[in-house]
Structures are given as structure tokens and as C-alpha cells.
Design an enzyme around this catalytic site. Structure first.
Site, short mmCIF file in Angstrom:
data_model
loop_
_atom_site.label_atom_id
_atom_site.label_comp_id
_atom_site.label_asym_id
_atom_site.label_seq_id
_atom_site.Cartn_x
_atom_site.Cartn_y
_atom_site.Cartn_z
N LYS A 43 37.48 36.53 35.38
CA LYS A 43 38.31 35.95 36.43
C LYS A 43 38.07 36.61 37.78
CE LYS A 43 42.12 35.41 33.16
NZ LYS A 43 43.46 35.97 32.79
N GLU A 99 29.36 37.76 41.08
CA GLU A 99 30.16 38.79 40.38
C GLU A 99 31.10 39.46 41.36
OE1 GLU A 99 31.10 40.07 37.71
OE2 GLU A 99 29.56 40.22 36.18
N ASP A 100 32.21 39.94 40.84
CA ASP A 100 33.14 40.70 41.67
C ASP A 100 32.66 42.14 41.87
OD1 ASP A 100 33.48 41.29 38.98
OD2 ASP A 100 35.66 41.29 39.03
N ASP A 103 29.46 47.71 37.65
CA ASP A 103 29.78 49.12 37.35
C ASP A 103 28.57 49.68 36.59
OD1 ASP A 103 30.97 51.45 36.49
OD2 ASP A 103 32.87 50.57 36.00
N GLY A 105 26.64 47.86 34.74
CA GLY A 105 25.63 46.81 34.74
C GLY A 105 25.45 46.16 33.37
N THR A 107 27.49 44.21 31.62
CA THR A 107 27.90 42.80 31.61
C THR A 107 26.82 41.95 32.26
OG1 THR A 107 30.17 43.59 31.92
CG2 THR A 107 29.79 41.23 32.25
N LYS A 131 29.21 49.80 42.11
CA LYS A 131 29.34 51.26 41.98
C LYS A 131 27.95 51.75 41.60
CE LYS A 131 34.08 51.09 40.22
NZ LYS A 131 34.91 51.22 39.01
N ASP A 159 41.50 43.17 38.90
CA ASP A 159 42.78 43.50 38.27
C ASP A 159 42.78 44.84 37.56
OD1 ASP A 159 41.02 42.72 36.09
OD2 ASP A 159 42.83 42.72 34.86
P1 XMP Z 1 29.96 46.70 33.91
O1 XMP Z 1 30.20 48.13 33.55
O2 XMP Z 1 29.58 45.88 32.72
O3 XMP Z 1 31.39 46.22 34.36
O4 XMP Z 1 29.03 46.56 35.07
C1 XMP Z 1 31.60 45.05 35.04
C2 XMP Z 1 33.00 44.59 34.82
O5 XMP Z 1 33.90 45.70 34.63
C3 XMP Z 1 35.09 45.50 35.32
N1 XMP Z 1 35.24 46.59 36.30
C4 XMP Z 1 36.26 46.72 37.14
N2 XMP Z 1 37.33 45.96 37.34
N3 XMP Z 1 38.06 47.44 39.02
C5 XMP Z 1 38.24 46.32 38.28
O6 XMP Z 1 39.22 45.63 38.49
C6 XMP Z 1 37.00 48.27 38.87
O7 XMP Z 1 36.89 49.27 39.57
C7 XMP Z 1 36.06 47.88 37.88
N4 XMP Z 1 34.90 48.44 37.46
C8 XMP Z 1 34.43 47.62 36.49
C9 XMP Z 1 34.96 44.13 35.97
O8 XMP Z 1 35.56 43.18 35.13
C10 XMP Z 1 33.49 43.87 36.05
O9 XMP Z 1 33.13 42.51 36.01
#
Ligand code: XMP
Length: 180
Positions: A43, A99-100, A103, A105, A107, A131, A159
Site C-alpha cells: 500500500k 516503490e515507496d 530498505d 532490497g 522485496t 536506505k 505506515d
Molecule cells: P526491503 O527490505 O524488502 O523492504 O527493501 C521494503 C519494504 O519494507 C518496508 N519498509 C518500511 N516501511 N518505514 C516503513 O513504513 C520504513 O522505514 C521502512 N523500511 C522498510 C516497506 O513496506 C517497503 O516496501
């Protein structure tokens, strides 16, 4: 400022400017596209997607996917599941994942493999936040809005436990909210 925020990283004006810069690059790079298929990852990307698309001048189609990434409440693992998939094929299309935040990577890597296997003409990624120091995979993200420190952020679609998505700013969540 919302009481659960430790600090505001980006206010509404700053977010607007980051998105305009991304849109300028995308408009330039896809100026000859027949149609750019934007795939918003639900979302978290819903507000970014809606603001970005209104700054695009190239022909677009909007699609959404939803994925679950397992891990603790504030970090993801490498295990990803598609909860909502695309309804139509993407072979031969220009596809841009929206993507929002990236982190580790994990996902994104999964999404790139899944969509890449469907033979799009091109496949790139835009993310509002990254990040960089947390990256654990070899994914290439062409359009990064801004790099942020290793802190858990909320607001503007992001969220914690389904809360705070509606905040118009992006800020750092107070640790006391999730370390109880
Ligand atoms: P990865 O580690 O797979 O993570 O790159 C991506 C997903 O992790 C969630 N995510 C966050 N959500 N604040 C959030 O609200 C954050 O600081 C954060 N860091 C990771 C998010 O769903 C993202 O798509």
C-alpha cells in the site's frame, strides 16, 4: 508535528520538489514511449504514485501489485509473497515499478525477477526513498527520490502497523512507539 514523530525529514514542499525532479527525468527518458506502465506497489506507494502520475507528461497506464514481505514489524526478510498480481500481460511494454521505500532490497529483487520473467520491453524502478546503507541485494534502482538514514520512517503512505499513512510529511517514528 505529530506527537509520535521524533523529527520531520521532508515536509510537503520538499516532497513536491523531489517528485518533480523524478518526473522530469522520467518524462525525458520515456518521451518516445508508446505507453509507460506504472506498477505501484501497495500500500505504501499509493500517495507517491498519485502525486507522481500528475507530473508525468508521457502516456501512462496504472497498475498495482501488493506483496507481503515477512520479517519483524520494522525490517523485512527475503521471503516475499504476491498478494495481488497484475491482471494483464506486460510483454513488450515499458514497465516502471513505483516503490515507496527500498530498505534491504529483498522485496524489489523478488519483484524484478517476477516481472522480468514476463518479458517486458524495459523494466526500471522508481522509489521515493532509499536506505542505501541497508541494501543487501544487487538491485539497480534508476530513479531514486532521496537517500535517507537507517531510521524507521512513516507518513506520506508509509505506515507502522497500518498507522500514520495519512501524514502529509515524512518523519522518523519515535522508538518508544515500537520498542515497548
Ligand atoms: P526491503 O527490505 O524488502 O523492504 O527493501 C521494503 C519494504 O519494507 C518496508 N519498509 C518500511 N516501511 N518505514 C516503513 O513504513 C520504513 O522505514 C521502512 N523500511 C522498510 C516497506 O513496506 C517497503 O516496501
Amino acid at each position: 508535528m505529530h506527537p509520535d514523530l521524533e523529527e520531520v525529514l521532508f515536509d510537503e514542499e520538499q516532497i513536491k520538489s523531489i517528485i518533480q525532479t523524478l518526473a522530469d527525468r522520467i518524462n525525458h527518458d520515456y518521451k518516445d514511449t508508446e505507453c509507460l506502465m506504472l506498477v505501484g506497489i501497495l500500500k505504501g506507494s499509493f500517495i507517491f504514485m498519485s502525486d507522481l502520475v500528475r507530473k508525468l507528461t508521457v502516456p501512462v497506464r496504472l497498475e498495482f501489485m501488493s506483496v507481503s514481505s515477512y520479517g519483524s514489524a520494522t525490517t523485512s526478510s527475503g521471503v516475499v509473497r504476491i498478494d495481488l498480481d497484475l491482471k494483464k500481460p506486460i510483454d513488450g511494454k515499458d514497465v516502471l515499478i513505483v516503490e515507496d521505500i527500498i530498505d534491504t532490497g529483498h522485496t524489489l529483487k523478488y519483484l524484478l525477477e517476477s516481472l522480468g520473467a514476463r518479458k517486458p520491453k524495459s523494466l526500471e524502478v522508481t522509489t521515493l526513498l532509499q536506505k542505501k546503507e541497508a541494501l543487501k541485494t544487487d538491485v539497480t534502482v534508476k530513479y531514486v527520490g532521496v537517500d535517507i538514514p537507517l531510521k524507521f520512517v512513516i507518513g506520506y503512505g508509509l505506515d507502522y502497523d497500518e498507522r500514520y499513512r495519512e501524514l502529509p510529511v515524512i518523519g522518523v517514528l519515535r522508538e518508544s512507539v515500537y520498542k515497548k
